[in-house]
Scaffold this motif. Structure first.
Motif, short mmCIF file in Angstrom:
data_model
loop_
_atom_site.label_atom_id
_atom_site.label_comp_id
_atom_site.label_asym_id
_atom_site.label_seq_id
_atom_site.Cartn_x
_atom_site.Cartn_y
_atom_site.Cartn_z
N GLY A 130 93.45 -14.16 26.67
CA GLY A 130 92.20 -14.27 27.41
C GLY A 130 92.18 -15.46 28.35
O GLY A 130 93.22 -15.99 28.75
N THR A 131 90.96 -15.89 28.70
CA THR A 131 90.75 -16.95 29.67
C THR A 131 89.93 -18.08 29.05
O THR A 131 89.02 -17.85 28.26
N PRO A 153 90.48 -16.37 17.23
CA PRO A 153 89.96 -15.27 16.41
C PRO A 153 90.00 -13.92 17.11
O PRO A 153 90.30 -12.90 16.50
N SER A 154 89.67 -13.90 18.41
CA SER A 154 89.84 -12.69 19.22
C SER A 154 90.98 -12.95 20.19
O SER A 154 90.83 -13.74 21.13
N ALA A 155 92.12 -12.30 19.97
CA ALA A 155 93.31 -12.62 20.74
C ALA A 155 93.10 -12.45 22.24
O ALA A 155 93.62 -13.22 23.05
N SER A 156 92.31 -11.45 22.64
CA SER A 156 92.08 -11.19 24.05
C SER A 156 90.76 -11.78 24.55
O SER A 156 90.40 -11.60 25.72
N GLY A 157 90.04 -12.47 23.68
CA GLY A 157 88.74 -13.03 24.03
C GLY A 157 88.84 -14.28 24.88
O GLY A 157 89.92 -14.85 25.07
N ASP A 158 87.67 -14.71 25.40
CA ASP A 158 87.62 -15.85 26.30
C ASP A 158 86.83 -17.01 25.66
O ASP A 158 86.03 -16.82 24.76
N ARG A 159 87.07 -18.21 26.17
CA ARG A 159 86.29 -19.41 25.85
C ARG A 159 86.15 -19.65 24.35
O ARG A 159 85.07 -19.83 23.82
N GLY A 166 98.97 -25.51 11.03
CA GLY A 166 99.47 -24.55 10.05
C GLY A 166 98.44 -23.47 9.78
O GLY A 166 97.89 -22.86 10.69
N THR A 167 98.13 -23.26 8.51
CA THR A 167 97.24 -22.17 8.12
C THR A 167 95.76 -22.54 8.14
O THR A 167 94.91 -21.68 7.96
N GLU A 168 95.41 -23.80 8.36
CA GLU A 168 94.02 -24.23 8.28
C GLU A 168 93.51 -24.74 9.63
O GLU A 168 94.30 -25.11 10.51
N PHE A 169 92.21 -24.76 9.78
CA PHE A 169 91.62 -25.33 10.99
C PHE A 169 90.52 -26.31 10.62
O PHE A 169 89.84 -26.17 9.61
N TRP A 170 90.36 -27.33 11.45
CA TRP A 170 89.26 -28.28 11.29
C TRP A 170 88.00 -27.77 12.00
O TRP A 170 86.92 -27.84 11.46
N VAL A 171 88.18 -27.27 13.22
CA VAL A 171 87.05 -26.83 14.03
C VAL A 171 87.41 -25.51 14.71
O VAL A 171 88.54 -25.32 15.17
N ARG A 172 86.42 -24.62 14.76
CA ARG A 172 86.62 -23.36 15.47
C ARG A 172 85.33 -23.05 16.26
O ARG A 172 84.23 -23.23 15.75
N GLY A 173 85.47 -22.61 17.49
CA GLY A 173 84.32 -22.28 18.33
C GLY A 173 84.49 -20.91 18.95
O GLY A 173 85.61 -20.46 19.20
N ASP A 174 83.36 -20.23 19.22
CA ASP A 174 83.44 -18.89 19.81
C ASP A 174 82.96 -18.91 21.25
O ASP A 174 82.64 -19.96 21.81
N SER A 175 82.89 -17.73 21.86
CA SER A 175 82.55 -17.63 23.28
C SER A 175 81.10 -18.01 23.56
O SER A 175 80.73 -18.20 24.72
N ASN A 176 80.26 -18.09 22.53
CA ASN A 176 78.89 -18.57 22.70
C ASN A 176 78.80 -20.09 22.59
O ASN A 176 77.71 -20.65 22.63
N PHE A 177 79.95 -20.72 22.40
CA PHE A 177 80.06 -22.16 22.19
C PHE A 177 79.39 -22.60 20.89
O PHE A 177 78.97 -23.75 20.75
N ASP A 178 79.30 -21.67 19.93
CA ASP A 178 78.91 -22.01 18.56
C ASP A 178 80.14 -22.52 17.82
O ASP A 178 81.25 -22.01 18.01
N VAL A 179 79.94 -23.51 16.97
CA VAL A 179 81.05 -24.18 16.30
C VAL A 179 80.98 -23.95 14.80
O VAL A 179 79.90 -24.00 14.20
N THR A 180 82.13 -23.71 14.19
CA THR A 180 82.24 -23.55 12.75
C THR A 180 83.17 -24.62 12.18
O THR A 180 84.27 -24.82 12.70
N ILE A 181 82.71 -25.30 11.13
CA ILE A 181 83.54 -26.24 10.38
C ILE A 181 83.58 -25.73 8.95
O ILE A 181 82.54 -25.71 8.28
N SER A 182 84.73 -25.32 8.48
CA SER A 182 84.80 -24.64 7.19
C SER A 182 84.89 -25.56 5.99
O SER A 182 84.72 -25.13 4.85
N ASN A 183 85.16 -26.82 6.21
CA ASN A 183 85.32 -27.75 5.10
C ASN A 183 84.30 -28.88 5.20
O ASN A 183 83.40 -28.84 6.03
N ASP A 184 84.42 -29.86 4.34
CA ASP A 184 83.45 -30.94 4.28
C ASP A 184 83.36 -31.69 5.61
O ASP A 184 84.36 -31.87 6.32
N LEU A 185 82.16 -32.15 5.93
CA LEU A 185 81.92 -32.92 7.15
C LEU A 185 81.21 -34.21 6.78
O LEU A 185 80.17 -34.19 6.12
#
Length: 243
Positions: A130-131, A153-159, A166-185
């Protein structure tokens, strides 16, 4: 003495099947720089390109402002502009994508037309197409299923945003610019929430000297009422046959 090759690029190991070129590349565009086997081999009008490495920017023709460093970096880019690719096979399949920045082996390798992506780390964004995606961190097992930065998360998605390792992430964001943190903050200084705050956990603990509520109500034991039927008996605390 000064050595001057006035009319053509320098050819090294010219008698072999894979000679190296040092110079401006095909068409001798003055602002281009080529170093490597077939680097900038197909340029017609593209300018301000820098290609260093085996088949770097091999098929670039009208593409301009590209920088490729590494084995087959930006190899298939023909018309894309203003890409920067550093690392073996970095942006290998890109055809016309523009304004991408990649650093690391096989970064953003599968993308062909995606623009303005940023991928940093071994195999980061390998399967992203994506872009405007930002992927930071190594996908060190090169595994499309397990590695967090191998693709968004969406291979062809944007933004989309992924910062992980490796297999884990600290921060993940979607095309709506919403952010997910899966572990302790942990926030070590002030935290201001300007929107609603919803807590869905089991226990909420507040360890403050003062809890201040400015001109608002605090509701305790707020529940949703419901109606049901049951059977009761005089003199008994038991109920039965609850619908």
């Amino acid at each position: 003495a000064r050595v001057d090759f006035a009319n053509s690029d320098v050819l090294i190991r010219g008698g072999s099947s894979d000679p190296m070129t040092v110079g401006r590349g095909t068409s001798a565009v003055a602002t281009n720089t080529a170093l490597g086997k077939q680097a900038l081999f197909s340029v017609s009008s593209g300018s301000q390109n820098t290609a260093t490495g085996y088949e770097a920017l091999l098929t670039a023709n009208s593409g301009a402002g590209n920088t490729a460093y590494g084995y087959q970096a930006l190899r298939a880019t023909g018309t894309g502009d203003n890409n920067t690719a550093v690392g073996r096979s970095s942006m290998l399949a890109n055809l016309s994508g523009e304004k991408n920045t990649t650093l690391g082996a096989n970064t953003l390798e599968s993308s062909t037309v995606g623009d303005a992506n940023v991928c940093i780390g071994y195999y980061s964004g390998f399967a992203a197409t994506g872009t405007g995606n930002v992927l930071i961190g190594p996908a060190d097992s090169s595994n499309p299923v397990n590695d967090a930065t191998y693709r968004p998360p969406s291979a062809s998605g944007d933004r989309q945003l992924v910062i992980g390792s490796g297999t884990e992430f600290w921060v993940r964001g979607d095309s709506n610019f919403d952010v997910t943190i899966s572990n302790d903050l942990t926030v070590n200084t002030d935290l201001t929430v300007k929107g609603d705050l919803v807590v869905n956990g089991v226990t909420t603990t507040i360890k403050s000297n003062t809890l201040e509520v400015s001109d608002k109500n605090i509701e305790l034991a707020k529940v949703v009422s419901t109606q049901f039927t049951c059977t009761t008996a005089d003199g008994s605390a038991n109920i039965s046959s609850i619908s």
